[in-house]
Design an enzyme around this catalytic site. Structure first.
Site, mmCIF file in Angstrom:
data_model
loop_
_atom_site.group_PDB
_atom_site.id
_atom_site.type_symbol
_atom_site.label_atom_id
_atom_site.label_comp_id
_atom_site.label_asym_id
_atom_site.label_seq_id
_atom_site.Cartn_x
_atom_site.Cartn_y
_atom_site.Cartn_z
ATOM 1 N N GLY A 116 0.818 -1.208 0.000
ATOM 2 C CA GLY A 116 0.000 0.000 0.000
ATOM 3 C C GLY A 116 0.845 1.249 0.000
ATOM 4 O O GLY A 116 2.057 1.205 0.248
ATOM 5 N N PRO A 117 0.227 2.397 -0.278
ATOM 6 C CA PRO A 117 0.959 3.667 -0.286
ATOM 7 C C PRO A 117 1.483 4.006 1.106
ATOM 8 O O PRO A 117 1.042 3.438 2.106
ATOM 9 C CB PRO A 117 -0.097 4.687 -0.753
ATOM 10 C CG PRO A 117 -1.189 3.865 -1.367
ATOM 11 C CD PRO A 117 -1.171 2.555 -0.675
ATOM 12 N N PRO A 118 2.430 4.935 1.190
ATOM 13 C CA PRO A 118 2.957 5.328 2.515
ATOM 14 C C PRO A 118 1.872 5.961 3.380
ATOM 15 O O PRO A 118 1.022 6.710 2.901
ATOM 16 C CB PRO A 118 4.055 6.344 2.164
ATOM 17 C CG PRO A 118 4.417 6.070 0.743
ATOM 18 C CD PRO A 118 3.170 5.582 0.085
ATOM 19 N N THR A 160 -0.542 4.453 5.142
ATOM 20 C CA THR A 160 -1.851 3.810 5.202
ATOM 21 C C THR A 160 -2.010 2.879 6.406
ATOM 22 O O THR A 160 -3.091 2.323 6.596
ATOM 23 C CB THR A 160 -2.113 3.020 3.913
ATOM 24 O OG1 THR A 160 -0.992 2.166 3.642
ATOM 25 C CG2 THR A 160 -2.302 3.954 2.743
ATOM 26 N N LYS A 188 0.345 0.219 7.475
ATOM 27 C CA LYS A 188 0.852 -1.156 7.334
ATOM 28 C C LYS A 188 1.579 -1.604 8.601
ATOM 29 O O LYS A 188 1.354 -2.704 9.102
ATOM 30 C CB LYS A 188 1.793 -1.242 6.117
ATOM 31 C CG LYS A 188 1.134 -0.867 4.793
ATOM 32 C CD LYS A 188 2.057 -1.064 3.617
ATOM 33 C CE LYS A 188 3.182 -0.048 3.606
ATOM 34 N NZ LYS A 188 2.686 1.330 3.383
ATOM 35 N N THR A 189 2.445 -0.757 9.121
ATOM 36 C CA THR A 189 3.165 -1.102 10.347
ATOM 37 C C THR A 189 2.219 -1.191 11.534
ATOM 38 O O THR A 189 2.335 -2.081 12.390
ATOM 39 C CB THR A 189 4.258 -0.059 10.620
ATOM 40 O OG1 THR A 189 5.116 0.040 9.492
ATOM 41 C CG2 THR A 189 5.075 -0.434 11.843
ATOM 42 N N HIS A 213 -5.925 35.201 -11.847
ATOM 43 C CA HIS A 213 -5.496 33.823 -12.133
ATOM 44 C C HIS A 213 -6.358 32.824 -11.353
ATOM 45 O O HIS A 213 -6.893 31.862 -11.929
ATOM 46 C CB HIS A 213 -4.023 33.673 -11.755
ATOM 47 C CG HIS A 213 -3.450 32.321 -12.046
ATOM 48 N ND1 HIS A 213 -2.667 32.055 -13.144
ATOM 49 C CD2 HIS A 213 -3.557 31.133 -11.383
ATOM 50 C CE1 HIS A 213 -2.316 30.782 -13.140
ATOM 51 N NE2 HIS A 213 -2.839 30.202 -12.069
ATOM 52 N N GLU A 214 -6.507 33.042 -10.043
ATOM 53 C CA GLU A 214 -7.279 32.107 -9.222
ATOM 54 C C GLU A 214 -8.765 32.200 -9.543
ATOM 55 O O GLU A 214 -9.478 31.184 -9.500
ATOM 56 C CB GLU A 214 -7.033 32.377 -7.733
ATOM 57 C CG GLU A 214 -5.590 32.213 -7.298
ATOM 58 C CD GLU A 214 -5.038 30.827 -7.589
ATOM 59 O OE1 GLU A 214 -5.825 29.864 -7.661
ATOM 60 O OE2 GLU A 214 -3.812 30.704 -7.755
ATOM 61 N N ASP A 226 0.700 24.468 -13.680
ATOM 62 C CA ASP A 226 -0.581 24.082 -14.281
ATOM 63 C C ASP A 226 -0.370 23.456 -15.656
ATOM 64 O O ASP A 226 -1.010 22.451 -16.005
ATOM 65 C CB ASP A 226 -1.486 25.305 -14.401
ATOM 66 C CG ASP A 226 -1.848 25.893 -13.047
ATOM 67 O OD1 ASP A 226 -1.852 25.133 -12.068
ATOM 68 O OD2 ASP A 226 -2.116 27.107 -12.982
#
Length: 707
Positions: free
Chosen positions: A201-203, A205, A207-208, A423-424, A499
């Site tokens: 799994g991704p970091p 999540t 697991k440990t 811009h935003e 972007d």
């Protein structure tokens, strides 16, 4: 016993120094009456008859005078000694003027002379023992020892009840727990429990965390070690550590061995780096043998975690070693809600905080991100001296985790501020105008992190697949800022560089990976082999140069079409576009509700400004009252602690006065304690009333006499 080695070493060094000094002084005392002279001078004294006796030992000549003093010299060679004997010494011996003292010299290798050497050898041996066992770096000579940490079940272990959002994963691992608790249940049926479970799994999540919960649920010892702890610069050390780890695990069986980041040692073999003598490959070979070799590991379950299962060696993933792979993905909305409830159960929350709303506002957050988010919110609450975590702090913490802290102190020119606002606003207007787009959550022109401003949107639901239409809308959203600058400022800036990179990457994946091009058809032109997965050092292009040219043409065509559509959207919504940009210049930050009312024309920028100022005043007053209430509670607690300390001090003083009187005479002046009344004494209470004399009165004269 811990400091025995150090104290003994100190005493040994002191003893050596004292002995060396005594030997030096002894030699100095012995040689104080000996004078070393030249050979010619010694020969002159011999001719004059100054010596009473003479001793010749090889080239060394020692002469003793009548007063007991001695002179010593060294002949240049044996020829000079022969000449001295023939010319001077032999005639004097014949005449009896001198004695020749030429007995064999006494051995210099006495026990006392050998003592410094013996002591130095003993000191070196003690120093070696000290480095090996007692002091210094204990691991200096223990390269082959494993570095795993052992956690035993002490009643405070993590269990499955402490794990949120991983229901299916807990079901998969519950079989491991059941086997460790009741192995006979499976052996009767002839079933074999998986020897190893690989958590993928991704970091962040968990697991440990779920591995420790598995060990805590089973109530067995838990060894944890990282894959990088096996690998060392010395060849053979990693394999030795693997053997030592499994030997230690067998002593504590049944147990669980958890190897974190196993890809550090379990990468695919045959990469061409170091050949068969590569240290990492030797370590992997030993790990393969220990997991499934001739010697069975009964009662030892191997759990391993990685976020790169594609680089692992196939021999490591086969049944019999890692029989099962458990994929731990990012939590969904239900899992995030459980995680928020778990991480906020011990924290004071305001009434406006809802785990359901927080779960909807944090798509894509891992359990580690959520825990960090709640911690940041608590820190922000403490910064304003608040007593409860409010939704405002959680909102600010969410933005801080995603984009970084605000940089209000940065000096920005009016031109750059206007550029950022348009811009935003362009991003937000395009996002609002495209169908099936995610709603805008916040717009700000306050710099955060590396960005001068940003537009945040929140998905209404979790997406596990992307559609062609949604990916095209994302490209339009990203191009909205560049198009807005071109329309309103008659110029473009470098602010849209990120972007453009993201939009180009989406377009490239659509054409080369997902087959969304009508011209090229449903063909994937991407290579799944990343750079150096254990096979090669580079990727190989699996299509011709002609196809590559068509791919580039399709990517450019898709981006140009999206750019034209974005320009059309902003032109059609010019009035709303202008209102949003002007409101950003006035208040700097807009939430989703304020943006929606500006877009529909329900409120103008000045109305937004007045609304924000009113809300700011109410929030400041609310913060002030909450800070005063917190200060009052803190002062009350301080006074209560002070009163409690004073009561304890008074009790201590009273105990001291009863136990330790100031003077012995004070103790004598005290009346004697009355004896406890017994039941028979109560029965004779009437007789005691008739008797005028009491024991106290009869003892008083005796006390006076004693005094």
């Amino acid at each position: 016993m811990k400091n025995f080695g150090r104290s003994a070493g100190t005493y040994l060094i002191i003893f050596i120094v004292v002995l060396s000094m005594s030997m030096m002084f002894r030699n100095f005392a012995q040689n104080s009456d000996i004078k070393e002279v030249k050979f010619s001078q010694f020969a002159q004294h011999l001719e004059k008859g100054d010596f009473e006796s003479i001793n010749i030992t090889e080239r060394k000549l020692t002469g003793t005078k009548k007063d007991g003093t001695r002179e010593v010299t060294y002949a240049p060679s044996l020829v000079e000694i022969s000449w001295l004997e023939e010319t001077t010494l032999n005639p004097m011996l014949e005449e009896g003027k001198i004695e020749l003292d030429s007995e064999p010299p006494k051995s210099e290798y006495t026990l006392l002379n050998l003592m410094p050497t013996i002591l130095m050898i003993a000191a070196m041996g003690f120093l070696f023992y000290f480095m090996m066992s007692q002091g210094g770096n204990k691991q200096a000579f223990q390269f082959g020892k494993n570095r795993a940490r052992l956690y035993k079940n002490d009643g405070k272990a993590i269990t499955f009840a402490d794990v949120a959002g991983l229901e299916e994963e807990k079901v998969e691992l519950s079989e491991i727990v059941d086997f460790l608790k009741n192995p006979s249940k499976y052996s009767k049926l002839g079933a074999r429990i998986p020897k190893g479970v690989l958590l993928v799994g991704p970091p962040g999540t968990g697991k440990t965390y779920i591995s420790r919960a598995t060990a805590g649920e089973a109530g067995v010892p838990f060894f944890t070690i990282s894959g990088s702890d096996f690998v060392e610069m010395f060849v053979g050390v990693g394999a030795s550590r693997v053997r030592d780890l499994f030997a230690e695990a067998k002593k504590n069986a049944p147990c669980i061995v958890f190897i974190d980041e196993i890809d550090a040692v379990g990468r695919r073999r045959g990469a061409g780096l170091g050949g068969g003598n590569d240290e990492r490959e030797q370590t992997l070979n030993q790990l393969l043998v220990e997991m499934d070799g001739f010697d069975g590991n009964i009662g030892i379950i191997i759990l391993a975690a990685t976020n790169r299962p594609d680089v692992l060696d196939p021999a490591l993933l086969r049944p019999g070693r890692f029989d099962r792979q458990v994929v731990i993905n990012m939590p969904d909305i239900k899992g995030r809600e459980e995680l928020f409830r778990l991480y906020t159960k011990d924290k004071p929350l305001a009434d406006d905080v809802s785990p359901e709303i927080l779960a909807k506002r944090t798509p894509g957050f891992s359990p580690a991100d959520i825990e960090n988010l709640i911690n940041e919110a608590a820190l922000l609450t403490a910064r304003r001296n608040g007593t409860k975590i409010r939704m405002d702090e959680i909102e600010e913490a969410t933005t801080k985790v995603m984009a970084g802290p605000q940089k209000k102190s940065r000096v920005i020119s009016e031109a750059e501020k206007k550029l950022t606002a348009y811009h935003e606003a362009g991003h937000a207007i395009v996002m609002r105008s495209t169908p099936d787009a995610d709603p805008v959550h916040q717009i700000t022109i306050i710099p955060r992190g590396m960005a001068g401003g940003f537009t945040m949107w929140l998905p209404e639901e979790d997406r596990f697949f992307e559609t062609r239409g949604h990916m095209i809308n994302n490209i339009k959203h990203l191009l909205g800022g560049r198009v807005a600058e071109e329309l309103k400022l008659d110029d473009i800036s470098t602010g849209a560089s990120n972007d453009l990179e993201r939009a180009t990457e989406i377009a490239r994946q659509m054409i080369t990976k997902y087959g969304f091009s009508e011209k090229l058809g449903p063909v994937s032109f991407s290579s799944s082999d990343e750079v150096f997965l254990g096979r090669d050092f580079s990727t190989r292009q699996n299509y011709s140069e002609e196809v590559a040219s068509e791919v580039d043409h399709e990517i450019r065509r898709l981006l140009n079409e999206c750019y034209d559509d974005t320009r059309k959207i902003l032109t059609e919504n010019d009035a709303a576009f202008e209102r949003v940009a002007q409101a950003l210049l006035l208040v700097e930050t807009l939430d989703g509700d304020q943006f929606e009312r500006l877009f529909t024309g329900e409120i103008d920028p000045e109305g937004i400004k007045k609304e924000v100022e009113s809300l700011s005043k109410k929030l400041a007053l609310k913060n002030k009252k909450e800070a005063e209430e917190a200060a009052r509670i803190e002062e009350q607690e301080r006074l209560e602690r002070k009163e409690e300390i004073e009561r304890i001090q008074e009790k201590i003083k009273g105990i001291d006065r009863r136990v330790e009187p100031k003077d012995l005479s004070e103790l004598r002046k005290r009346p004697a304690p009355k004896p406890e009344e017994k039941p028979e004494d109560k029965a004779d209470a009437g007789e005691k009333k008739e008797t005028p004399e009491t024991p106290e009165k009869s003892e008083k004269p005796e006390k006076k006499e004693d005094e």
